[in-house]
Design an enzyme around this catalytic site. Structure first.
Site: not given
Length: 499
Positions: A149, A173, A176, A226, A281, A384
């Site tokens: 995201f 993909k 969402e 992740s 990240c 994190e």
């Protein structure tokens, strides 16, 4: 309620599974749309269409494919504001940050215009008597990517641009949580000349992820997210015989040496720690000043800068420093980790727990936080956080600071701030982390180098974008050819009659 779609064979296609995920406006907390979640059957149908479209694209002259990328760059620049506006409305990041998201993806597309050069093979003349040997880089076929995201424009382009430039089809993909921009990108690519069916956008959750992993036609998978999910996709994908590259979590340290320019270091930490609400990240979440005097000077510089940060919705103007986090669940997790830091004995120097924004009380805003005297056994150090939280871990020496970064299981990015060239050179050579900054807080390489971490931040032996992408999305075929000597016809001195 707006109902979003997939993008299949050149058209926006409604979902058929009957399952949906809510897409929020992070600034208000309101649901603004529903995103369809594909079934395995819907995913497999998209792959089947892509597999039919790919052979003709893969056989096309790479220069013609590069021209599509060239036109795509023009269209991205044309629609930059439109893309950024949509991105900000679903993700929550500021408008300038959203434009940067698109821009860093665009730069990878620019690199892919060089596909004719990057796809050239090798040739050896007379490898043996009458024998020539040469290699070719050929597309894999249908490839896939699962993107996060936090960069809904950049990371999809990091994947599908080189994949398509190499002659593959690509099944995307996306997350969402903010799915609209990937579909807009697919439409722009087809406007640029990409044939239908080559870039399919299939929204979904774990069912779609597993469908990609298990579909025999999909030859490769790229993932960013992740570490636990990266490990899952890498292990299962490799077991299914696919080529897989997965990029996981991060805990990026910035070493601040006693000789560093403290204003420069503090400014760097503000941008790297709190930009995009820490949802990067490559965010710096751990500052490691060497020596208590250095730490005290750094904290003194940081506090007034943090207290001046402006937090708000992207609609509040370009002077907003960062916006809300992406969901209520993300906000709850961040605040939970902050509480754990307090309970475990860290000193909360800047406390943003009571942050409220008038008129946006239901939004997913998290105030800026600064911890000092964090220790490696604390949850806020080990995990994190992915939020606007900076932890300061004091080191007694350079070697102690180096060891902190080297001992952490994550190895995405790191930085050192110093005026000492010898220390910087030693740090860059010894550190076991994939991307290193010297007086640069977020060392994200430019498009013509490669992006990738080490340790539990990355799984697979090839990085994203740059030359590695063209290796990842192609197979090398080597041909050995012999042409036996034959009888040469003599010369002719008259024109032959035309047949």
């Amino acid at each position: 309620m707006k109902e979003l779609t997939h993008y299949i064979d050149g058209a926006r296609v409604p979902g058929q599974s009957g399952r949906f995920s809510d897409v929020y406006n992070p600034a208000t907390g309101e649901v603004q749309a529903r995103c369809p979640l594909a079934s395995k059957e819907e995913f497999d149908q998209a792959v089947e269409i892509a597999a039919k479209a790919q052979p003709a694209w893969g056989a096309m002259n790479p220069q013609k494919r590069a021209r599509v990328m060239m036109e795509f760059v023009r269209l991205l620049n044309r629609d930059m504001d439109k893309l950024a506006e949509t991105l900000s409305s679903e993700h929550g990041k500021t408008f300038p940050d959203a434009k940067g998201d698109v821009q860093r993806g665009l730069e990878v597309v620019e690199y892919c215009i060089g596909a004719p050069q990057l796809l050239k093979g090798e040739f050896t003349d007379s490898a043996g008597p009458g024998i020539d040997m040469y290699s070719m880089r050929q597309p894999l076929g249908v490839t896939g990517g699962i993107t996060p995201f936090n960069f809904p424009a950049m990371i999809p382009m990091w994947m599908f641009a080189p994949a398509l430039a190499c002659g593959n089809a690509f099944i995307l993909k996306p997350s969402e949580r903010d799915p609209s921009v990937p579909i807009m990108l697919a439409e722009l690519l087809e406007e640029a000349g990409l044939p239908k069916g080559l870039l399919q956008v299939v929204n979904g959750d774990k069912e779609a992820v597993d469908a990609m992993i298990d579909n025999e036609t999909v030859q490769s998978i790229g993932f960013v997210g992740s570490t636990p999910i990266a490990e899952y996709i890498y292990g299962r994908g490799c077991s299914n015989g696919k080529r897989v590259q997965c990029f996981g979590g991060a805990k990026n340290h910035m070493i601040v040496m006693p000789d560093a320019d403290m204003d420069q270091a503090a400014d760097a930490l503000i941008g790297a720690g709190y930009g995009a609400a820490g949802e990067r990240c490559m965010a710096i979440s751990v500052a490691v000043p060497v020596g208590d005097e250095t730490a005290d000077r750094l904290i003194e510089k940081l506090v007034p800068r943090i207290e001046k940060l402006k937090v708000g919705p992207y609609t509040a103007g370009d002077d907003v420093d960062y916006g809300p986090v992406v969901t209520a669940a993300a906000k709850e997790k961040i605040l939970g980790l902050i509480e754990s830091g307090v309970q475990q004995g860290a000193e909360l120097v800047v406390d943003g727990r009571d942050f409220k924004l008038q008129g946006y009380e239901d939004g997913f805003f998290v105030g800026p936080h600064l911890f000092d005297k964090v220790t490696p056994d604390m949850d806020i150090y080990q995990q994190e956080i992915f939020g606007p939280v900076l932890s300061t871990v004091r080191a007694g020496s350079y070697d102690e600071a180096l060891k902190l970064a080297m001992d952490h299981e994550m190895g995405n990015g790191t930085a050192i701030f110093t005026r000492d060239g010898d220390a910087a050179r030693d740090f860059a050579n010894r550190i076991n982390i994939g991307m290193v900054g010297v007086n640069v807080p977020i060392p994200v390489p430019l498009a013509y180098h490669t992006f990738g971490g080490w340790k539990k931040s990355a799984f697979g032996d090839l990085n994203q974008h740059g030359p590695d992408a063209f290796k990842f999305y192609t197979r090398t075929k080597t041909v050995t050819a012999r042409w036996p000597s034959g009888i040469k016809e003599g010369g002719e001195f008259n024109f032959k009659a035309m047949d």
